[in-house]
Design a protein around this motif. Structure first.
Motif, PDB file in Angstrom:
ATOM      1  N   GLN A 162      28.906 -13.986   1.453  1.00  0.00           N
ATOM      2  CA  GLN A 162      28.149 -14.054   0.195  1.00  0.00           C
ATOM      3  C   GLN A 162      26.940 -13.113   0.247  1.00  0.00           C
ATOM      4  N   ARG A 163      26.176 -13.206   1.333  1.00  0.00           N
ATOM      5  CA  ARG A 163      24.990 -12.342   1.458  1.00  0.00           C
ATOM      6  C   ARG A 163      25.392 -10.867   1.465  1.00  0.00           C
ATOM      7  N   ALA A 164      26.390 -10.544   2.289  1.00  0.00           N
ATOM      8  CA  ALA A 164      26.760  -9.142   2.489  1.00  0.00           C
ATOM      9  C   ALA A 164      27.353  -8.539   1.211  1.00  0.00           C
ATOM     10  N   ASN A 165      28.229  -9.313   0.564  1.00  0.00           N
ATOM     11  CA  ASN A 165      28.950  -8.753  -0.584  1.00  0.00           C
ATOM     12  C   ASN A 165      28.090  -8.747  -1.846  1.00  0.00           C
ATOM     13  N   LEU A 166      27.473  -9.899  -2.156  1.00  0.00           N
ATOM     14  CA  LEU A 166      26.698  -9.960  -3.394  1.00  0.00           C
ATOM     15  C   LEU A 166      25.330  -9.313  -3.235  1.00  0.00           C
ATOM     16  N   GLY A 167      24.754  -9.406  -2.040  1.00  0.00           N
ATOM     17  CA  GLY A 167      23.412  -8.869  -1.838  1.00  0.00           C
ATOM     18  C   GLY A 167      23.388  -7.403  -1.438  1.00  0.00           C
ATOM     19  N   PHE A 168      24.348  -6.983  -0.621  1.00  0.00           N
ATOM     20  CA  PHE A 168      24.295  -5.633  -0.055  1.00  0.00           C
ATOM     21  C   PHE A 168      25.493  -4.773  -0.454  1.00  0.00           C
ATOM     22  N   ASN A 169      26.281  -5.257  -1.402  1.00  0.00           N
ATOM     23  CA  ASN A 169      27.437  -4.488  -1.890  1.00  0.00           C
ATOM     24  C   ASN A 169      28.383  -4.048  -0.771  1.00  0.00           C
ATOM     25  N   MET A 170      28.549  -4.920   0.216  1.00  0.00           N
ATOM     26  CA  MET A 170      29.405  -4.549   1.349  1.00  0.00           C
ATOM     27  C   MET A 170      30.828  -5.064   1.135  1.00  0.00           C
ATOM     28  N   PRO A 171      31.838  -4.195   1.248  1.00  0.00           N
ATOM     29  CA  PRO A 171      33.215  -4.692   1.246  1.00  0.00           C
ATOM     30  C   PRO A 171      33.416  -5.619   2.455  1.00  0.00           C
ATOM     31  N   VAL A 172      34.177  -6.702   2.251  1.00  0.00           N
ATOM     32  CA  VAL A 172      34.346  -7.710   3.310  1.00  0.00           C
ATOM     33  C   VAL A 172      35.789  -7.723   3.825  1.00  0.00           C
ATOM     34  N   LEU A 173      35.921  -7.536   5.146  1.00  0.00           N
ATOM     35  CA  LEU A 173      37.201  -7.760   5.837  1.00  0.00           C
ATOM     36  C   LEU A 173      37.028  -8.997   6.689  1.00  0.00           C
ATOM     37  N   TYR A 174      38.096  -9.738   6.921  1.00  0.00           N
ATOM     38  CA  TYR A 174      37.924 -10.881   7.820  1.00  0.00           C
ATOM     39  C   TYR A 174      39.206 -11.217   8.549  1.00  0.00           C
ATOM     40  N   ASN A 175      39.002 -11.892   9.689  1.00  0.00           N
ATOM     41  CA  ASN A 175      40.129 -12.444  10.433  1.00  0.00           C
ATOM     42  C   ASN A 175      39.806 -13.885  10.784  1.00  0.00           C
ATOM     43  N   ASP A 176      40.800 -14.717  10.720  1.00  0.00           N
ATOM     44  CA  ASP A 176      40.648 -16.142  11.037  1.00  0.00           C
ATOM     45  C   ASP A 176      42.040 -16.648  11.399  1.00  0.00           C
ATOM     46  N   ARG A 177      42.112 -17.928  11.773  1.00  0.00           N
ATOM     47  CA  ARG A 177      43.431 -18.487  12.053  1.00  0.00           C
ATOM     48  C   ARG A 177      44.227 -18.614  10.771  1.00  0.00           C
ATOM     49  N   GLN A 178      43.491 -18.774   9.656  1.00  0.00           N
ATOM     50  CA  GLN A 178      44.191 -18.849   8.371  1.00  0.00           C
ATOM     51  C   GLN A 178      43.389 -18.127   7.290  1.00  0.00           C
ATOM     52  N   ALA A 179      44.103 -17.706   6.229  1.00  0.00           N
ATOM     53  CA  ALA A 179      43.428 -17.029   5.120  1.00  0.00           C
ATOM     54  C   ALA A 179      42.574 -18.034   4.368  1.00  0.00           C
ATOM     55  N   ASN A 180      41.516 -17.540   3.737  1.00  0.00           N
ATOM     56  CA  ASN A 180      40.606 -18.392   2.978  1.00  0.00           C
ATOM     57  C   ASN A 180      40.565 -17.882   1.536  1.00  0.00           C
ATOM     58  N   PRO A 181      41.394 -18.484   0.651  1.00  0.00           N
ATOM     59  CA  PRO A 181      41.503 -17.967  -0.727  1.00  0.00           C
ATOM     60  C   PRO A 181      40.155 -17.958  -1.456  1.00  0.00           C
ATOM     61  N   ALA A 182      39.266 -18.919  -1.145  1.00  0.00           N
ATOM     62  CA  ALA A 182      37.973 -18.978  -1.844  1.00  0.00           C
ATOM     63  C   ALA A 182      37.169 -17.714  -1.570  1.00  0.00           C
ATOM     64  N   VAL A 183      37.174 -17.278  -0.327  1.00  0.00           N
ATOM     65  CA  VAL A 183      36.362 -16.115   0.023  1.00  0.00           C
ATOM     66  C   VAL A 183      36.995 -14.839  -0.548  1.00  0.00           C
ATOM     67  N   GLU A 184      38.309 -14.865  -0.704  1.00  0.00           N
ATOM     68  CA  GLU A 184      38.978 -13.694  -1.266  1.00  0.00           C
ATOM     69  C   GLU A 184      38.667 -13.571  -2.753  1.00  0.00           C
ATOM     70  N   SER A 185      38.684 -14.701  -3.468  1.00  0.00           N
ATOM     71  CA  SER A 185      38.429 -14.594  -4.909  1.00  0.00           C
ATOM     72  C   SER A 185      36.936 -14.416  -5.199  1.00  0.00           C
ATOM     73  N   ARG A 186      36.067 -15.039  -4.407  1.00  0.00           N
ATOM     74  CA  ARG A 186      34.629 -14.938  -4.730  1.00  0.00           C
ATOM     75  C   ARG A 186      34.020 -13.613  -4.289  1.00  0.00           C
ATOM     76  N   PHE A 187      34.471 -13.095  -3.145  1.00  0.00           N
ATOM     77  CA  PHE A 187      33.800 -11.901  -2.597  1.00  0.00           C
ATOM     78  C   PHE A 187      34.776 -10.745  -2.372  1.00  0.00           C
ATOM     79  N   ASN A 188      35.940 -10.854  -2.984  1.00  0.00           N
ATOM     80  CA  ASN A 188      36.934  -9.792  -2.863  1.00  0.00           C
ATOM     81  C   ASN A 188      37.235  -9.459  -1.402  1.00  0.00           C
ATOM     82  N   ALA A 189      37.177 -10.469  -0.542  1.00  0.00           N
ATOM     83  CA  ALA A 189      37.382 -10.250   0.893  1.00  0.00           C
ATOM     84  C   ALA A 189      38.856 -10.012   1.182  1.00  0.00           C
TER      85      ALA A 189
END
Ligand code: NAI
Ligand code: 3PY
Length: 325
Positions: A162-189
């Motif tokens: 949230q801070r990086a994408n909305l505050g600093f206009n940073m594109p977000v990549l992520y890795n986890d054990r599972q995908a997180n649809p909330a973070v994908e829709s809210r921050f285009n991760a």
């Protein structure tokens, strides 16, 4: 008779009073080599434990035959033998959520201070070297619009996105054990595998717990896959990174810098190279260390123990399977 509990942390007066309303409290300010014999002896009568730090392993648990609940004043619980507790039906409680935003702030502080060389340049000015406008030898790297890679998209990872994408206009990549649809829709991760995260991130931020699977997840081979101008940030747990390999990579210029809050062994030894490398900002595990958040963590842990020993547990339990027994 009130249940006996051991407290091994200093609590604010009002929270100590709340604990004492419900329990007979044996208090240690923290666990040290000096007070260990007294702590081990007190375990004989303890039905509850509350505190933070120290290794609570099976050998320690075996000295506490009456133990029913443990409440750590932290979200991480890698220093506890949770399997041994679960086998004995001991409830393990922790303090998620109350510290999430504060730790995400710490990650941003590490990103900004490493990229913009805040500590190094402030020390340079303080030492009397500021005679005119600074030259390119003291320039930093931009943060805004750079790609942030988040390894561990849980509570803290999401607050960071949230801070990086909305505050600093940073594109977000992520890795986890599972995908997180909330973070994908809210921050285009964008979800990706670890290799992609390593090779495409400008700031690779680790917010993983320490588990057998995450131990040394980042070593020599992974560091080699990162960009030479990338910065590695770790606020998860130190042993997620092979620290010797990281020091080599920082010295060789394999990566540009590192911002660290956690280490393989804490406190970090005063002679650690991490304290001497100019491209490292090394904090003393202060991710959640604000007055407000440390109070809220203690309050949460006190309430967790009261609920676990006298009520019905609904949240903050890491081994919920014992509740069904
Ligand atoms: N530096 C500090 O002061 C603090 C450090 N921490 C550390 O941060 C960690 C994360 O905290 P939260 O975000 O609240 O926890 P969380 O449980 O919400 O997030 C952790 C994420 O890591 C993911 N994960 C676990 N194993 C993985 C693996 N092998 N590969 C990929 N992803 C994996 C989980 O699926 C989860 O999404 C804590 O466990 C603790 O170790 C937490 C608070 C303060
Ligand atoms: O809560 C944790 O896990 C910490 O590391 C300290 O806030």
């Amino acid at each position: 008779m009130k249940p006996s509990v051991i407290l091994y942390k200093i609590l604010p007066d009002d929270l100590l009073a709340r604990l004492e309303q419900h329990f007979t409290v044996t208090q240690f300010n923290r666990l040290t080599a000096e007070n260990r014999p007294a702590f081990l002896q007190a375990l004989e009568h303890a039905e509850g434990l509350i505190g933070s730090g120290g290794q609570i392993d099976k050998a320690v648990l075996d000295l506490a035959p009456k133990l029913r609940a443990v409440s750590t004043i932290s979200v991480g619980y890698d220093n506890f033998d949770v399997n041994a507790m679960t086998e004995r039906g001991i409830v393990m409680m922790h303090t998620p959520t109350v510290l999430t935003e504060t730790v995400a702030d710490t990650v941003m502080a590490l990103i900004l201070s490493t990229a913009r060389r805040v500590v190094e340049v402030a020390n340079w000015a303080k030492s009397g070297q500021w005679k005119g406008s600074v030259g390119s030898d003291l320039f930093g790297l931009d943060v805004h619009h750079k790609t942030i890679g988040i390894l561990g998209m849980g509570r803290i990872g999401l607050a960071l996105a949230q801070r990086a994408n909305l505050g600093f206009n940073m594109p977000v990549l992520y890795n986890d054990r599972q995908a997180n649809p909330a973070v994908e829709s809210r921050f285009n991760a964008r979800f990706c595998d670890l290799d992609t995260l390593l090779s495409e991130s400008d700031f690779l931020c680790i917010s993983l717990p320490l588990t057998p699977q995450t131990h040394h997840l980042i070593g020599k081979d992974q560091l080699k896959k990162m960009k030479p101008n990338a910065i590695l940030i770790n606020t998860g747990r130190g042993p997620v990174i092979d620290e010797a390999a990281l020091i080599e990579a920082l010295k060789a210029g394999t990566i540009h810098g590192a911002g660290l809050d956690v280490y393989e062994k804490e406190p970090l030894a005063p002679d650690s190279e991490l304290f001497r490398l100019p491209n490292v900002v090394a904090l003393p595990h202060i991710g959640s260390a604000t007055h407000e958040t440390r109070y809220n963590m203690s309050a949460c842990a006190v309430d967790n123990l009261i609920t676990a020993l006298t009520g019905t547990v609904e949240v903050n339990c890491v081994n919920a399977q014992v509740l069904a027994k």
